[in-house]
Design a protein around this motif. Sequence first.
Motif, PDB file in Angstrom:
ATOM      1  N   GLY A 329     -15.278  -0.302  -3.162  1.00  0.00           N
ATOM      2  CA  GLY A 329     -13.931  -0.037  -3.651  1.00  0.00           C
ATOM      3  C   GLY A 329     -13.490  -1.054  -4.685  1.00  0.00           C
ATOM      4  N   HIS A 330     -12.510  -0.667  -5.498  1.00  0.00           N
ATOM      5  CA  HIS A 330     -12.030  -1.532  -6.583  1.00  0.00           C
ATOM      6  C   HIS A 330     -10.601  -1.139  -6.930  1.00  0.00           C
ATOM      7  CE1 HIS A 330     -11.750  -3.142 -10.745  1.00  0.00           C
ATOM      8  NE2 HIS A 330     -12.535  -4.078 -10.274  1.00  0.00           N
ATOM      9  N   ALA A 331      -9.849  -2.080  -7.484  1.00  0.00           N
ATOM     10  CA  ALA A 331      -8.451  -1.833  -7.842  1.00  0.00           C
ATOM     11  C   ALA A 331      -8.314  -0.765  -8.922  1.00  0.00           C
ATOM     12  CB  ALA A 331      -7.799  -3.128  -8.317  1.00  0.00           C
ATOM     13  N   VAL A 332      -9.326  -0.613  -9.787  1.00  0.00           N
ATOM     14  CA  VAL A 332      -9.258   0.354 -10.889  1.00  0.00           C
ATOM     15  C   VAL A 332     -10.358   1.404 -10.775  1.00  0.00           C
ATOM     16  CG1 VAL A 332      -9.306   0.665 -13.394  1.00  0.00           C
ATOM     17  CG2 VAL A 332      -8.232  -1.374 -12.412  1.00  0.00           C
ATOM     18  N   TYR A 333     -11.609   0.965 -10.611  1.00  0.00           N
ATOM     19  CA  TYR A 333     -12.720   1.916 -10.546  1.00  0.00           C
ATOM     20  C   TYR A 333     -12.639   2.776  -9.293  1.00  0.00           C
ATOM     21  CZ  TYR A 333     -14.793  -1.103 -14.121  1.00  0.00           C
ATOM     22  OH  TYR A 333     -15.034  -1.834 -15.253  1.00  0.00           O
ATOM     23  N   THR A 334     -13.063   4.028  -9.422  1.00  0.00           N
ATOM     24  CA  THR A 334     -13.037   4.961  -8.291  1.00  0.00           C
ATOM     25  C   THR A 334     -14.436   5.517  -8.026  1.00  0.00           C
ATOM     26  OG1 THR A 334     -12.345   6.693  -9.864  1.00  0.00           O
ATOM     27  CG2 THR A 334     -10.613   5.614  -8.571  1.00  0.00           C
TER      28      THR A 334
END
Length: 453
Positions: A329-334
């Motif tokens: 998971g990432h704050a921007v990448y999905t």
Amino acid sequence: MSSKKNMADFLETTTELARENNTIDASLYSKFNVKRGLRNEDGSGVLVGLTEIGEVHGYVMDEGEPTPVPGRLLYRGIPIENIVKGFQADGRSGFEETAFLLLFGKLPTKRELDDFSSILAENRELPGDFTESTILKNPSPDIMNKLSRSVLTLYSFDPNPEDVSIKNVLRQSIELIARFPVLVAYGYQAKQHYYNGKSLYIHPPQEELSTAENFLAMIRPDKQFTQTEAEILDLSFVLHAEHGGGNNSSFTVHVVSSADTDTYSVIAAAIGSLKGAKHGGANIKVISMMEDIKNNVKDWSDRKQVEDYIAKILKKEAFDRSGLVYGMGHAVYTISDPRAILLKEKAAELAKETNNQEEFELYNTIAEITPGLFADIKKSNKVISPNVDFYSGFVYKMLRIPTELYTPLFAIARIAGWSAHRLEEIISGGRIIRPAYKSVVGKKEYIPLKDRK
């Protein structure tokens, strides 16, 4: 005069006082529409600036809702995949080209790249007696703190430290990009010697070696490394060199630069930001988690056993009970993190060379099963995938790089992006960054000392 108060006793009686008087009612954030962490309610970042340096893209807004798309990372408008394919096809290192691109906004010609690489090589040596007086005489148990102190001390060796003209800041930036690997390597060697009782190795940087090659040579007693090792460390430097202006450390560069202070103060502040566990230390969490998984899953090739243990982690029944699978998971990448995809490809090569294929397959299994488990257990529709931290720690482990150097490696790469953002803020910013904070404490009367209880 009152008697001296013992610090431990004083803290025992005042810690709770500090907590009570610094706790803000959480409902007030919603009441006043406060963007906590400069985030919108949907998790996206609040738009606070413009940049031409890096672009991070992981979703599109469709009728007000974020819709996941494959991740995209661009340096100066160029997809990171194209940059990597370019230098890998030529069989050369890519970090030097990447640093030039970030600083100057264009890909260098062959002549420009040769000149820039030569300038970096000539400026790797530390000034005067810096190694002895600053690094060896004042070692630190933490390499990031040592790096920050070293950067601030370089101010004293700069004949023109306060000049914020573009020409002077460029000169300072290039010197810092060149010297960061040396500062980190020597800081590590000093720690190994003075804190861990190991032999002291201070290998001078070699002008004919790239940034990645020099770093590997400087941290190893025999200075030896393979071509694959140098290539994958160079790739890691390229992938970590920049990630937009909104990440915590790059935003720190913009904030502190906007106050019109010197380069060394700005970069030291950015190092302090990157040191945080929520920013630069994420891959260390991944490694810790993976060690726990390896110790508790008997058969790594048994997908069901792996799945059962990941489920326990997500249910807060295993590892650190946080409910997080670190590196996912990432704050921007999905749907995907382009950096993770590129690093995974090279990690496969290194795993084969170092006989770590079994562990590499364990990583791949976890990456495949976690999104589905996350959706089922957390009852969430959030789309997650492996981020770059998921594989970077494993790569560094295969490179025989100790854990305490993982975050400093990030800094060696990111100094290129930080320098570019500093230049952009100086040239295009123009106003000190000053967001608003609303006071939510009521008015109070001043009580004379004799009447206080």
